[in-house]
Design a protein around this motif. Structure first.
Motif, short mmCIF file in Angstrom:
data_model
loop_
_atom_site.label_atom_id
_atom_site.label_comp_id
_atom_site.label_asym_id
_atom_site.label_seq_id
_atom_site.Cartn_x
_atom_site.Cartn_y
_atom_site.Cartn_z
N ALA A 177 0.81 -1.08 -0.07
CA ALA A 177 -0.08 -0.07 -0.05
C ALA A 177 0.90 1.31 0.09
O ALA A 177 0.57 2.33 -0.53
CB ALA A 177 -0.83 -0.05 1.15
N ILE A 178 1.99 1.33 0.79
CA ILE A 178 2.87 2.41 0.79
C ILE A 178 3.34 2.70 -0.69
O ILE A 178 3.52 3.64 -1.04
CB ILE A 178 3.85 2.26 1.91
N SER A 179 3.76 1.43 -1.17
CA SER A 179 4.51 1.60 -2.42
C SER A 179 3.65 2.21 -3.30
O SER A 179 3.91 3.03 -4.29
CB SER A 179 5.06 0.09 -2.82
N SER A 184 1.82 6.63 -6.89
CA SER A 184 0.87 7.68 -7.42
C SER A 184 1.49 8.93 -7.26
O SER A 184 1.52 9.71 -8.32
CB SER A 184 -0.34 7.23 -6.56
N LYS A 185 2.27 9.08 -6.00
CA LYS A 185 2.84 10.56 -6.04
C LYS A 185 4.08 10.82 -7.11
O LYS A 185 3.85 11.80 -7.82
CB LYS A 185 3.39 10.62 -4.71
N PRO A 190 -3.38 11.22 -7.43
CA PRO A 190 -3.65 11.29 -6.02
C PRO A 190 -3.28 10.07 -5.16
O PRO A 190 -3.50 9.03 -5.83
CB PRO A 190 -5.44 11.45 -5.97
N ALA A 191 -2.78 10.24 -4.21
CA ALA A 191 -2.34 8.99 -3.46
C ALA A 191 -3.48 8.88 -2.39
O ALA A 191 -3.65 9.36 -1.38
CB ALA A 191 -1.17 9.28 -2.60
N HIS A 200 -6.80 4.10 -11.76
CA HIS A 200 -5.73 5.12 -12.30
C HIS A 200 -4.37 4.68 -12.67
O HIS A 200 -4.08 4.80 -13.72
CB HIS A 200 -5.62 6.28 -11.16
N LEU A 201 -3.92 3.83 -11.57
CA LEU A 201 -2.47 3.26 -12.13
C LEU A 201 -2.73 2.06 -12.94
O LEU A 201 -1.68 2.27 -13.88
CB LEU A 201 -2.12 2.59 -10.66
N ALA A 202 -3.67 1.50 -13.20
CA ALA A 202 -3.75 0.24 -14.39
C ALA A 202 -3.77 1.23 -15.47
O ALA A 202 -3.25 0.58 -16.56
CB ALA A 202 -4.94 -0.44 -14.12
#
Length: 211
Positions: A177-179, A184-185, A190-191, A200-202
């Motif tokens: 989750a932190i990664s 995202s950052k 948005p994180a 969004h990442l996909a």
């Protein structure tokens, strides 16, 4: 004195693009020695075809990709120049996030960046200059990510949950989750730890693959 033709081999699984490349390059100081659609066809020609530059797509829809083909060709022909012409903004997308070993004297060019044949000719000529290390291997926002972050992002894009990513990478879910927040950052997203973040990442990965 007539300048000798540059001998080119093409391996590209998109029929329309492959035909277009052959037609356009044929109008330059180029001899198209072969133009094939599969890795197997390209590998079968290693011992018989004589070329100066190999133009290879990365994703050929097979277990062997364009990088594999180029390395096998260059093992047999060390002076070979290589142009990777691909929709992938980052070659790590073809190898699960890890940095692949790429051919020497190679130039990495995205299909979206080529609007004129002159630009492709520049890449071909650059590969012939024998500069050694691969050139222009990463473009776009994904270039900001580390290999570890790319591996995590690739696993997410394949549909793995945080729990599955943690198991595959040998870490805990909190670290995943932190990664993802750090990724995202880095990408200017948005994180936020929710379903939208994964979507969004996909999408970033899909855009990086030219989809």
């Amino acid at each position: 004195m007539t300048k000798s033709l540059t001998r080119i081999g093409i391996v590209e699984d998109n029929d329309l693009l492959r035909l277009s490349l052959g037609t356009s390059l044929g109008q330059e100081n180029i001899e198209i020695v072969f133009s094939v659609s599969t890795a197997l066809e390209a590998l079968e020609l290693i011992e018989t075809a004589k070329i100066d530059v190999l133009i290879a797509d990365l994703h050929l829809g097979e277990t062997i990709n364009g990088i594999d083909v180029s390395l096998l060709w260059q093992k047999a022909h060390p002076d070979l120049g290589v142009v990777y012409l691909t929709s992938y903004e980052d070659p790590r997308l073809i190898s699960g996030g890890k940095s692949p070993v790429m051919a020497d004297n190679s130039v990495y060019v995205t299909k979206s960046s080529i609007s004129k044949i002159d630009q492709l000719m520049q890449a071909i000529n650059s590969s012939l200059e024998k500069k050694g290390a691969p050139q222009n291997t990463r473009t776009g926002p994904l270039a900001k990510l580390t290999d570890v972050q790319m591996e995590t992002l690739s696993l997410l894009a394949l549909g793995h949950s945080n729990k599955e990513i943690a198991r595959i990478r040998g870490i805990n879910e909190e670290s995943v989750a932190i990664s993802l927040n750090r990724i995202s950052k880095a990408l200017g997203l948005p994180a936020q730890m929710d379903r939208n973040q994964r979507v969004h990442l996909a999408r970033v990965v899909l855009r990086g693959q030219g989809k």
